[in-house]
Every structure is written in structure tokens, then in C-alpha cells.
Design an enzyme around this catalytic site. Structure first.
Site, PDB file in Angstrom:
ATOM      1  N   LYS A 111      43.536  40.408  46.252  1.00 15.94           N
ATOM      2  CA  LYS A 111      43.782  41.712  46.638  1.00 15.94           C
ATOM      3  C   LYS A 111      43.375  41.908  48.083  1.00 15.94           C
ATOM      4  O   LYS A 111      42.331  41.355  48.358  1.00 15.94           O
ATOM      5  CB  LYS A 111      42.659  42.371  45.582  1.00 15.94           C
ATOM      6  CG  LYS A 111      42.801  44.074  45.676  1.00 15.94           C
ATOM      7  CD  LYS A 111      41.756  44.605  44.699  1.00 15.94           C
ATOM      8  CE  LYS A 111      41.536  46.215  45.037  1.00 15.94           C
ATOM      9  NZ  LYS A 111      40.645  46.634  44.229  1.00 15.94           N
ATOM     10  N   HIS A 146      42.741  44.813  49.562  1.00 15.16           N
ATOM     11  CA  HIS A 146      41.887  46.115  49.871  1.00 15.16           C
ATOM     12  C   HIS A 146      40.923  46.252  48.952  1.00 15.16           C
ATOM     13  O   HIS A 146      40.653  45.382  48.016  1.00 15.16           O
ATOM     14  CB  HIS A 146      42.813  47.371  49.723  1.00 15.16           C
ATOM     15  CG  HIS A 146      43.545  47.437  48.510  1.00 15.16           C
ATOM     16  ND1 HIS A 146      44.458  46.591  48.000  1.00 15.16           N
ATOM     17  CD2 HIS A 146      43.089  48.270  47.351  1.00 15.16           C
ATOM     18  CE1 HIS A 146      44.778  47.067  46.743  1.00 15.16           C
ATOM     19  NE2 HIS A 146      43.595  47.946  46.126  1.00 15.16           N
TER      20      HIS A 146
END
Length: 230
Positions: free
Chosen positions: A112, A114
Site C-alpha cells: 500500500k 498511502h
């Protein structure tokens, strides 16, 4: 850590009950199924069919029972993506219900970029980590989990699975003499506890007089004679 000798009788009872549960749930089926290794197996175990709350709750109880019997010690639970994620979560919840609250974590297959970022979700990996999964065929998910756990500074300590198929693993498309479970135990030095094994499945079939089940037993015996390990 080896199993205590006095726990074998209890393990057998749990294993037989689990085989019945898997059959009743449609998770364990007989027929002709192609495995990842390209073999035609007379039985198939699909943990993705533990697909409602009641089944998952009962499954977590089997995992917890097996862990208690095995005496495996651990500080937290880790579930490899994807099937290991609900298994780790429900096992942690069941352990908490029994009075032992341990943290759990799992991984993503894609990092991921963010928010918190990275591939790990849940509690920080630390101490002795128990990896929970459904079956171990090639051992790929376990090896990836071990790498992630070590990279985080924790110790991959043990593995618990639902079913040990007790069959030869494949490497570079060829059968080898050991199973994935044996590799993890003997080469990586980690304890592996299984709720049930192929031996337990054969014991279950042997105890039934149903003609159809006896036909399946003969097919499973033939498969084990060809591909068995452990």
C-alpha cells in the site's frame, strides 16, 4: 516442540471430529481433482468453503483445541494472504474468548502506497510468531511469511494448519521425497501442528461401512501409495 505422548488420544478424537465437520461443510470432497502440482487427487480440501460465521467459529475452535494439545508456545498470530487472514483473525478471537488475548497481523500481496503503507497490517510483528494457514502444498505462503516476519525483527516460531496432506512436494516441476510440512519441520526447524492429516482421513474412511466411502478409501490409498510422504 514435539507433541506430548499423552495428547495423542485427544488429538485423534479432535481429528476425527474435524474430518466429519469438513465433510458436512462441503469443504472436504471426493472425486477427481487436479492439484497445483498437476496430480489427479481423489479428494479435495477447499477451506474457502468455510464460508459463514458459524463454520468459521467452529473452525477456530478446532485450531485452538489443536494448539492447546500440541503445547506450541507463541506470542502472536500471523495470517498469510489471502486465506490465512480470516483464519488468523478468528483464531485470535477464539483464543481471547478462552482467556488468552494475543495480537495478530497479516500481510497484503501488494504494498500500500498511502496511509500506513507497506504490506503488513495489524499488530507489529514481535516475539515468537505462529503462522496459521489452511493447507501446506508447496510451502510458498509459509516461506514468504517467514521472510516477512524475520524482516520485521520477529521470530517465525511455528505453523498450524487445518490439513496435512502428507504428500510429496514438487520442486522445479519434479516430485521430491519430502512433503512441505516435513521441509518446514526438518529444514527450517519449526514445529507444524495440523488439526488432521491424511492418516486421520483414512482412519475415518476405514471406520465407515458405506460402500461409496470404501471406494473413496481405496482411491485415497492408491494416491498415497504413489505420492505419499510423512
Amino acid at each position: 516442540m514435539a507433541l506430548a505422548e499423552g495428547n495423542q488420544e485427544g488429538k485423534g478424537a479432535v481429528a476425527q471430529e474435524f474430518v466429519q465437520f469438513a465433510l458436512d461443510s462441503g469443504v472436504l470432497r471426493f472425486g477427481q481433482f487436479k492439484t497445483k502440482a498437476g496430480r489427479m487427487s481423489p479428494y479435495f480440501f477447499n477451506a474457502g468453503l468455510f464460508d459463514d460465521g458459524a463454520k468459521l467459529m467452529r473452525l477456530a475452535q478446532f485450531y485452538a483445541d489443536r494448539l492447546i494439545q500440541s503445547g506450541v508456545e507463541f506470542d502472536m498470530v500471523f495470517g498469510p494472504a489471502y486465506k490465512g487472514i480470516p483464519l488468523a483473525a478468528t483464531l485470535a478471537a477464539e483464543l481471547a474468548r478462552r482467556g488468552r488475548n494475543v495480537p495478530f497481523a497479516y500481510n497484503r500481496k501488494e504494498a500500500k502506497d498511502h496511509g500506513e503503507g507497506g504490506t503488513l497490517v495489524g499488530a507489529p510483528l514481535s516475539g515468537r510468531v505462529l503462522i496459521v494457514d489452511d493447507v501446506m502444498s508447496a510451502g510458498t505462503a509459509v516461506r514468504e511469511s517467514i521472510a516477512a516476519i524475520r524482516a520485521a525483527g520477529a521470530t517465525p516460531h511455528a505453523v498450524v494448519i487445518a490439513l496435512d496432506r502428507q504428500e510429496k512436494a514438487t520442486e522445479d516441476g519434479r516430485d521430491v521425497d519430502h512433503s512441505a510440512v516435513q521441509y518446514v519441520r526438518e529444514q527450517l526447524g519449526m514445529e507444524v501442528a495440523a488439526i488432521a492429516t491424511l492418516d486421520d482421513l483414512l482412519q475415518y474412511l476405514n471406520s465407515r461401512s458405506d460402500d461409496a466411502l470404501q471406494e473413496h478409501r481405496q482411491a485415497v490409498l492408491a494416491y498415497r501409495a504413489r505420492y505419499g510422504a510423512g
